[in-house]
Motif scaffolding. Sequence first.
Motif, mmCIF file in Angstrom:
data_model
loop_
_atom_site.group_PDB
_atom_site.id
_atom_site.type_symbol
_atom_site.label_atom_id
_atom_site.label_comp_id
_atom_site.label_asym_id
_atom_site.label_seq_id
_atom_site.Cartn_x
_atom_site.Cartn_y
_atom_site.Cartn_z
ATOM 1 N N SER A 310 0.751 -1.255 -0.003
ATOM 2 C CA SER A 310 0.013 -0.080 -0.048
ATOM 3 C C SER A 310 0.769 1.235 0.085
ATOM 4 O O SER A 310 2.001 1.361 0.016
ATOM 5 C CB SER A 310 -0.756 -0.169 1.179
ATOM 6 N N GLY A 311 0.143 2.357 -0.058
ATOM 7 C CA GLY A 311 0.987 3.731 -0.014
ATOM 8 C C GLY A 311 1.596 3.927 -1.342
ATOM 9 O O GLY A 311 0.761 3.978 -2.547
ATOM 10 N N THR A 312 2.704 4.120 -1.445
ATOM 11 C CA THR A 312 3.527 4.451 -2.845
ATOM 12 C C THR A 312 4.403 3.324 -3.118
ATOM 13 O O THR A 312 5.389 3.062 -2.343
ATOM 14 C CB THR A 312 4.380 5.702 -2.963
ATOM 15 N N ASN A 314 6.937 1.387 -6.201
ATOM 16 C CA ASN A 314 7.822 1.844 -7.384
ATOM 17 C C ASN A 314 8.487 0.383 -8.047
ATOM 18 O O ASN A 314 8.285 -0.626 -7.315
ATOM 19 C CB ASN A 314 8.828 2.594 -6.912
ATOM 20 N N VAL A 376 4.236 9.357 -11.535
ATOM 21 C CA VAL A 376 3.443 8.478 -10.571
ATOM 22 C C VAL A 376 2.178 8.328 -11.096
ATOM 23 O O VAL A 376 1.377 9.223 -11.371
ATOM 24 C CB VAL A 376 3.542 9.302 -9.377
ATOM 25 N N ILE A 378 -1.417 6.844 -10.453
ATOM 26 C CA ILE A 378 -2.520 6.905 -9.277
ATOM 27 C C ILE A 378 -3.502 5.778 -9.693
ATOM 28 O O ILE A 378 -4.253 5.956 -10.951
ATOM 29 C CB ILE A 378 -3.014 8.190 -9.022
ATOM 30 N N VAL A 400 -3.774 3.838 -4.326
ATOM 31 C CA VAL A 400 -2.294 3.633 -3.901
ATOM 32 C C VAL A 400 -1.658 4.085 -5.379
ATOM 33 O O VAL A 400 -2.388 4.174 -6.496
ATOM 34 C CB VAL A 400 -2.339 1.982 -3.942
ATOM 35 N N ALA A 401 -0.313 4.517 -5.229
ATOM 36 C CA ALA A 401 0.176 5.134 -6.266
ATOM 37 C C ALA A 401 1.560 4.147 -6.636
ATOM 38 O O ALA A 401 1.876 3.251 -5.864
ATOM 39 C CB ALA A 401 0.955 6.585 -5.760
ATOM 40 N N TYR A 402 1.894 4.276 -8.002
ATOM 41 C CA TYR A 402 3.067 3.666 -8.495
ATOM 42 C C TYR A 402 4.114 4.590 -9.190
ATOM 43 O O TYR A 402 3.551 5.271 -10.046
ATOM 44 C CB TYR A 402 2.425 2.520 -9.356
ATOM 45 N N GLU A 403 5.178 4.630 -8.594
ATOM 46 C CA GLU A 403 6.072 5.248 -9.329
ATOM 47 C C GLU A 403 7.113 4.524 -10.279
ATOM 48 O O GLU A 403 7.673 3.780 -10.154
ATOM 49 C CB GLU A 403 7.197 6.198 -8.029
#
Length: 405
Positions: A310-312, A314, A376, A378, A400-403
């Motif tokens: 969860s969260g960010t 990468n 990023v 989203i 949840v974010a994905y860099e």
Amino acid sequence: MENGLLPYESMDKSNIDEKWFKGDGYSKRGDEIVKSIENYKNSMKNLLGKDAKYQPVLIKIEKLFSTEKIKDSEGVSKLYLDYHFKGFPAIATVAKLTAMQNDIKGLENECYNIFLGASYKEAASMKNFQAIVVLDKNVYFQGEQIKGKVVLGRYDENTIPTSFQGPGKIENGQAVISMTAGATGEHKLGGTFTFTEDGASVPLKFEGTYVVVDRPKSANISADKMNVVYRGLDNPMTISFAGIPDNNVSADAAGLTKVGNGKYVMRPSAGREVVINVTAKMPDGRSVTDKKMFRIKGIPGPTGTIRGESGTVNGPKQSLEVTSIGAILEDFDFEVKLNVVGFNLKVPGQPTVVVAGNKMDARAKAAIAKAQRGDVVIVSEIKTKLEGAGGYMLPKTAPVAYEIK
């Protein structure tokens, strides 16, 4: 041998083969002989029954008078009479039949000895005794040492005491205690039997203790996981009444189902509170009741996940294209399974893509392919359902974010 004498001069030949056998099987006379042996065996087994003390004799009867086929030294199965008598001289047949008669006499003598022994032992039979557990007292607290003993007491309704002093009366050779429990605490119980033996009175004293406790006045109702119940879940609960067996305890509430000994499941529906009513039946037939209220709460909103994180998160964009979108309930005491049925994907510089299910479709993959390193992505508007809860939808799921690396 009409005169009772055996014709010894001709007994070196077989004179029964034609009478007892026909072809590869028995003649009518052979069948009669086998049937006679079986009838004797079965009548003895029926006579002795299944009593444990007769088992050695029954095993011996089965072994000595079995008429099943027998394998010879070459491994060939032969009929019972064929193996024992066919082709043998008459003198050998007489010897075997005489041995069978001796076996019968021996078995019958063995049975007579058992029968006579049974008559002798009847007065001292263990059925006249009873194993009695004698504890120092009859109520113990948790963690307290239990002390007592097990003794054998002989029961005889013909042994009647000349007098009895104690809290009860004599019935069929034993004292039946009947009294009302008084104040709480430990109490002593005692008395005296008096018997007459050789013209003299023989007193036998007895003594014991028992503990009186207060009647239960409240039920023990507890949620196994927490002090509230959650809508949309099977909330496990334990419901009991102190000192009363489960079969005499009943509980009732909307959404409450019994699933085992003292175990229940609560599945609340509408409203903000639910009341559980409990009724217990006392040993004396009287009933006691109690109730308890539980708050109903909704399940907290889940948090979206990518690769279970969860969260960010990468990683390379190729990894994002093939991953699944999930959801978790953080810091929640229940083990639940959540299913994501849809979400929105936003790549910088690209239109928002609405996806059905929990995996990237073609449009989502095309948008991800245009992402640059450092972008990023989203994942939001995650739609989450609770497995096993029908159409019940959980509150809004956190994004949840994905860099992109």
